[in-house]
Structures are given as C-alpha cells and as structure tokens.
Design a protein around this motif. Structure first.
Motif, PDB file in Angstrom:
ATOM      1  N   GLY A  25      35.928  34.926  42.686  1.00 17.10           N
ATOM      2  CA  GLY A  25      36.864  34.707  41.593  1.00 17.10           C
ATOM      3  C   GLY A  25      37.417  35.975  40.981  1.00 17.10           C
ATOM      4  O   GLY A  25      37.938  35.939  39.882  1.00 17.10           O
ATOM      5  N   THR A  26      37.298  37.123  41.654  1.00 17.15           N
ATOM      6  CA  THR A  26      37.750  38.368  41.044  1.00 17.15           C
ATOM      7  C   THR A  26      39.172  38.748  41.447  1.00 17.15           C
ATOM      8  O   THR A  26      39.754  39.627  40.849  1.00 17.15           O
ATOM      9  N   SER A  28      41.976  37.207  41.109  1.00 21.15           N
ATOM     10  CA  SER A  28      42.935  36.947  40.029  1.00 21.15           C
ATOM     11  C   SER A  28      42.796  38.009  38.940  1.00 21.15           C
ATOM     12  O   SER A  28      43.797  38.438  38.361  1.00 21.15           O
ATOM     13  N   HIS A  29      41.524  38.421  38.690  1.00 29.78           N
ATOM     14  CA  HIS A  29      41.301  39.464  37.683  1.00 29.78           C
ATOM     15  C   HIS A  29      41.883  40.790  38.156  1.00 29.78           C
ATOM     16  O   HIS A  29      42.470  41.529  37.373  1.00 29.78           O
ATOM     17  N   LEU A  31      44.416  41.231  40.235  1.00 31.71           N
ATOM     18  CA  LEU A  31      45.880  41.140  40.156  1.00 31.71           C
ATOM     19  C   LEU A  31      46.350  41.286  38.716  1.00 31.71           C
ATOM     20  O   LEU A  31      47.367  41.933  38.437  1.00 31.71           O
ATOM     21  N   ASN A  32      45.607  40.675  37.807  1.00 28.46           N
ATOM     22  CA  ASN A  32      45.956  40.761  36.388  1.00 28.46           C
ATOM     23  C   ASN A  32      45.857  42.206  35.898  1.00 28.46           C
ATOM     24  O   ASN A  32      46.727  42.700  35.168  1.00 28.46           O
TER      25      ASN A  32
END
Length: 422
Positions: A25-26, A28-29, A31-32
């Motif tokens: 799940g990292t 998305s972090h 990319l953010n």
C-alpha cells in the motif's frame, strides 16, 4: 561548522518509518509524495506519525523513530548515547554512519567515520579475516600500504591469529566482533561509532576494547560515539552523554548526571514483573519491586548499600495468619547464589503491611545481571510464587577499598575477610 573543534554536528535530525509490511500500500503514498515534491510543497506525511513508544498501540501508519535530534561533538570527545531498548539509539548511529539517511535534518562531519553497528558489519563471509581487513580499510579510504603497516597490530589485538586466513563465515560471533573492532580502531578513522556489539565479546576483550577506546580519545585525540547498556563502561569511558527517550533527546549533560537521569527512568522498569509463572492463592501477592543502591536513583554497586523493596497487595488486612517471605537471587545461568527469608530472622511484623524491605549494608555480589525468584507463604501455604520475576544489574565497585577489583570470571560472590601473615 565554524568552530574548528566541532568534528560532528547533528541538526534537527528526524527519521520516519512506515509501519507494517514493506511494499504494502505504499505506491499511492510514494506518488503523493512525488506530486507534492514537483510542486515544491512539503511532504504530506511529515505532518503525521506518532512518537517512538514501542510499548503502546498507535493509530497512525507512520512512526517517528527519531524526532528533532540536535547535538555537537568536539574532537577527542567520547559521547555516550544511552536509553532503553527502542529509544532510537541504533537508528541515530545508522544515520551518523550514513547507513541510512534522515527524513529531515542534516549531519555535518569532518573526517572519516568507522562504524561497528552489529556483528560482522561490512564483512564478507566468504573472504578470509585478512582479506576482510583490507576490504574494510579500502571502504574507509585507506591505501593498501597504510593497511599493510597496521595489519599485524590488528591481528594481534583481535586474538584471531590462528584463524586469520580462514573465511569469516566460520568465525564465532565473538571472534567476528574482535576482528571488526580491531579494524575499526587501528585504521585511524577520525570518528569511531560503536553500538552495543562489544557485549558479544568476553570480559577480557571488553576490557581491552574499552582501554583501546580510551587511548584513541585521550591519547590520539580522536572522537568516539558509544552506545551501551553497561553503565559502568559508559561511566569509565564517556566524557558526556545524551539520553534518548521515545526518539527524542530527554537529557544532555555530564556522564554522571546523564546516568542518574537514565536510572531514574530505568528504575520504573523494575516494576514490570513477569507474572507468567505466578502460582498461589493470592491472599498476599507481589505488585512491584524497587531495587537500588546507596540512594533510590542509583543502581546496586558491589561493596555499597543495597536495598530490595517488595511492594505487595495484602487482601486481608489484619489477617490472623503467619506470613513468610522468601526470595532467591540467581545468575543468568540459573545457578542459585543467594537465598533469604523473613523466617531466618524471625520477623513477625504487623498484619497491615504493604511492603517488605530487605537491606544489606555491603553488597557482596560482583558486577553483572541477576534474577530474583519470590515465594510468599500464608499459614504455610503458597500465596504467591513467581520464578525469575525480574532482573536487576549490579555495577562494578571497589569492595575492599583497595583500588583493586575482584575479577568477574573468578567470582560472582565476594566475602568480607582478613588476611594476616603470622
């Protein structure tokens, strides 16, 4: 670094980790973070995260292993970094050694840093001890000629002469630490970073290593950063200390004051009794134990006053019963060293007691780690029995006031005696 005496400076060092499985799940972090970075905005995850308290359950996915650490180290200084397990000591040393980078903040150094962070740091298992000496020297920026001029001293100090041309993968952890320390110490880095690894070595090597570090700092003017849970070693070696708690600097000052501050916090850890082996009726049962030396904030020391205060829960106040309290002290190998009982002294006491105090004017146990087992009987029946309820440490002391210590490898217990030639 304007001051020429300052060899290392840490400015607002913080390190953030994401909890859970790496890679889950990292993306998305990441990319953010990237999207904020290309727009010139602050990392959105630097505003989240909780302090580094391993004993509590958190709500955030992020944790600050270190937060806003700042300090300076002068040339020739020995800085002790102390704190409980999980306080962030090893993370700080990895950042200082450039094994990992800080999330925020900056490290400024002058000169080469040699690190000994864990057993076999920088060693290749398939290469011989001799080859690893040259490899580590090259990593430190030494020439082959420089390494060759020191190699005999390194081998002699390590005590690994017989195995120096054997692959390191066949070394014991103690032999590996011996050779790794010798390399780090003799290849003349300006800053030597030592984590708890020296505890792996035997007593003789620990003494040699501490002596060598004293020579390095006092005689040669090089800088040492030293992490240890051995307060006696910290006291003998360090000129100044910082105390870490939950990833932040809780105290900075002289070695003596820092140890006092640390022990005041460590004393509370003695109250964390391991109740997993508890048996008995529970009419009278143990709640916590205070273990201390000359004062409540000082660790027990060989030859000094020693106090054990057992705090109990007395469920039936004014009970018309006989209560007997026994405790035993064992060494880490499980050998029974001391047994004491209120029955030996025929102590009756009042029936409303909430604590049992044992005092010893002159502690006859040598330095080291010890375990306490307790047994409480009410009217002859077991009320509370906890095996290896807690551990405590005894620090080195001059029992006979002669300036000479009793070697720990010779004796765990010390008798008060006289010698006369007649």
């Amino acid at each position: 670094m304007a001051d020429k005496n300052i060899i290392l400076k840490a400015e607002n060092i913080s390190k953030q980790y994401r909890l859970g499985l790496v890679g889950t799940g990292t993306i998305s972090h990441d990319l953010n973070r990237w999207w904020h970075k290309i727009r010139g905005k602050e990392d959105p995850y630097l505003r989240v995260g909780e302090s580094n308290d391993r004993s509590t359950k958190g709500n955030s996915q992020y944790v600050w292993a270190l937060q806003d650490i700042s300090f300076e180290v002068e040339k020739g200084e020995v800085l002790g970094i102390i704190g409980k397990n999980g306080a962030g000591k090893s993370t700080l040393l990895k950042i200082l050694s450039k094994v990992t980078g800080p999330t925020t903040g900056e490290i400024k150094t002058r000169g080469r840093i040699a690190s000994l962070l864990e057993v076999g740091t920088g060693f290749h298992g398939e290469m011989t001890g001799r080859e690893n000496v040259y490899l580590n020297g090259a990593i430190l920026g030494m020439t082959k000629k420089e390494i060759s001029s020191k190699i005999e001293e390194i081998i002699d100090f390590s005590g690994c002469q017989r195995y120096i041309d054997t692959p390191v993968k066949r070394y014991s952890s103690g032999m590996t630490v011996r050779l790794a320390f010798a390399v780090a110490a003799f290849l003349e880095p300006e800053i030597l970073v030592i984590d708890e690894v020296l505890a792996v070595g035997d007593a003789e090597f620990q003494k040699k290593a501490i002596g060598k570090m004293q020579d390095i700092s006092r005689g040669e003017g090089r800088t040492v950063l030293f992490v240890s849970h051995n307060m006696a070693a910290v006291k003998n070696l360090c000129t100044r200390c910082i105390v870490l708690e939950h990833g932040s600097v809780a105290f900075s000052g002289t070695t003596e004051d820092s140890i006092q501050f640390y022990l005041k916090g460590a004393k509370n850890s003695l109250n964390q009794i391991d109740f997993s082996t508890r048996k008995g009726s529970g009419i009278v049962k143990l709640n916590s134990v205070d273990v201390y030396g000359e004062t409540i904030s000082v660790l027990p020391q060989t030859g000094k006053p020693f106090t054990l205060k057992f705090n109990v829960e007395n469920l039936e106040k004014k009970l018309n019963s006989s209560v007997r309290f026994d405790f035993r002290i064992d060494d880490p190998m499980g050998q029974h060293l001391v047994w004491m009982s209120s029955d030996l002294l025929k102590v009756e006491g009042n029936k409303e007691f909430t604590s049992i105090l044992f005092n010893c004017n002159k502690l006859g146990m040598n330095e080291g780690q010890y375990y306490i087992t307790i047994l409480i009987r009410v009217d002859g029946l077991i009320s509370d029995w906890i095996q290896n309820a807690l551990t405590f440490e005894v620090t080195e002391g001059d029992y006979f006031n002669t300036g000479k210590k009793v070697p720990i490898e010779q004796s765990k217990m010390i008798l008060d005696f006289d010698v006369n030639y007649i």
